[in-house]
Design a protein around this motif. Structure first.
Motif, mmCIF file in Angstrom:
data_model
loop_
_atom_site.group_PDB
_atom_site.id
_atom_site.type_symbol
_atom_site.label_atom_id
_atom_site.label_comp_id
_atom_site.label_asym_id
_atom_site.label_seq_id
_atom_site.Cartn_x
_atom_site.Cartn_y
_atom_site.Cartn_z
ATOM 1 N N ILE A 150 74.879 -24.145 109.938
ATOM 2 C CA ILE A 150 73.906 -24.931 109.854
ATOM 3 C C ILE A 150 73.053 -24.585 108.662
ATOM 4 N N ASP A 151 72.831 -25.784 108.009
ATOM 5 C CA ASP A 151 71.874 -25.562 106.663
ATOM 6 C C ASP A 151 70.516 -25.834 107.111
ATOM 7 N N LEU A 152 69.719 -24.677 106.701
ATOM 8 C CA LEU A 152 68.117 -24.621 107.091
ATOM 9 C C LEU A 152 67.498 -24.575 105.617
ATOM 10 N N THR A 153 66.551 -25.170 105.585
ATOM 11 C CA THR A 153 65.587 -24.919 104.522
ATOM 12 C C THR A 153 65.016 -23.468 104.552
ATOM 13 N N THR A 154 64.416 -23.070 103.149
ATOM 14 C CA THR A 154 63.939 -21.611 103.138
ATOM 15 C C THR A 154 62.788 -21.413 104.201
ATOM 16 N N LYS A 155 61.988 -22.234 104.398
ATOM 17 C CA LYS A 155 60.885 -22.011 105.547
ATOM 18 C C LYS A 155 61.512 -22.156 106.926
ATOM 19 N N GLU A 156 62.314 -23.029 107.083
ATOM 20 C CA GLU A 156 63.081 -23.103 108.432
ATOM 21 C C GLU A 156 63.623 -21.835 108.696
ATOM 22 N N PHE A 157 64.135 -21.268 107.755
ATOM 23 C CA PHE A 157 64.956 -19.834 108.182
ATOM 24 C C PHE A 157 64.020 -18.667 108.321
#
Length: 219
Positions: A150-157
């Protein structure tokens, strides 16, 4: 995410017994009773280990390991055999097996051998974090649902890791901003709600609770 083990053994009683013990240990087990049946699955890309009986109808486990190795993945293999011969052990090692066990054997011994091979081959997987059905690799900053990444952005991760490392603790929006966006962020705290909304959409099973008028809590 459970490790998948394929057991290839034409004696049903032995196959079922091995599967029973491995399932108790927490593995997902796929049982095959003939060479042909197992051969159809050598290209399955979610298998973590094969347990092969050497004698299989008109072919052998030695033939099967060659098919497995042709797939290009270095999947560990353990041989089972009623023949306690040094010649068989040497052939097995030459063909790339990781272990060899002689029948009759204790199922508990086989489980220990399987555990040792799995730990050795997949030692980096021990650093992964399991949460609400998802698997996270913090070092590689990757998130998986089963075998799907699942692709997450830097801030999401970063936001996800903050909650995981503080599970059960309630955070205000201001505190989340301080932890994830740091002190040099001067925008609106709505960015927290927007990022969390995207995170929930991507990870719908994630058990993050909204604390109205305050903030959020994982678990």
């Amino acid at each position: 995410m459970k490790k998948v083990i394929c057991v290839v053994e034409d004696e049903k009683a032995i196959n079922d017994l091995v599967a029973q013990y491995l399932k108790k240990e927490g593995y997902e087990v796929r049982s095959y009773y003939t060479y042909e049946e197992a051969s159809e699955h050598v290209s399955d890309d979610d298998v973590h280990l094969w347990i092969l009986d050497i004698m299989l109808d008109d072919k052998s486990g030695f033939d099967l390991i060659e098919e497995i190795r042709l797939q290009g993945r270095d999947i560990p293999v353990i041989f089972m055999s009623a023949r306690d011969k040094e010649f068989d052990r040497i052939i097995g090692l030459e063909k790339g097996s990781d272990d060899y066990i002689t029948k009759p054997f204790s199922p508990k011994e086989l489980v220990l051998r399987v555990n040792n091979v799995i730990k050795r081959v997949y030692k980096n997987d021990n650093n992964r974090i399991l949460i609400d059905g998802y698997e996270l690799d913090e070092e590689q900053r990757k998130v998986f649902a089963g075998s799907d990444e699942i692709d997450l952005t830097t801030k999401e991760f970063d936001l996800l890791m903050m909650f995981i490392k503080n599970k059960g603790i309630a955070f205000s929006r201001d505190k989340i901003l301080e932890n994830v966006w740091e002190e040099n962020y001067y925008g609106s705290d709505r960015v927290v709600d927007d990022t969390l909304r995207r995170l929930r959409k991507k990870l719908p099973n994630l058990n993050i609770h909204t604390i109205y008028g305050y903030g959020y809590r994982l678990g």
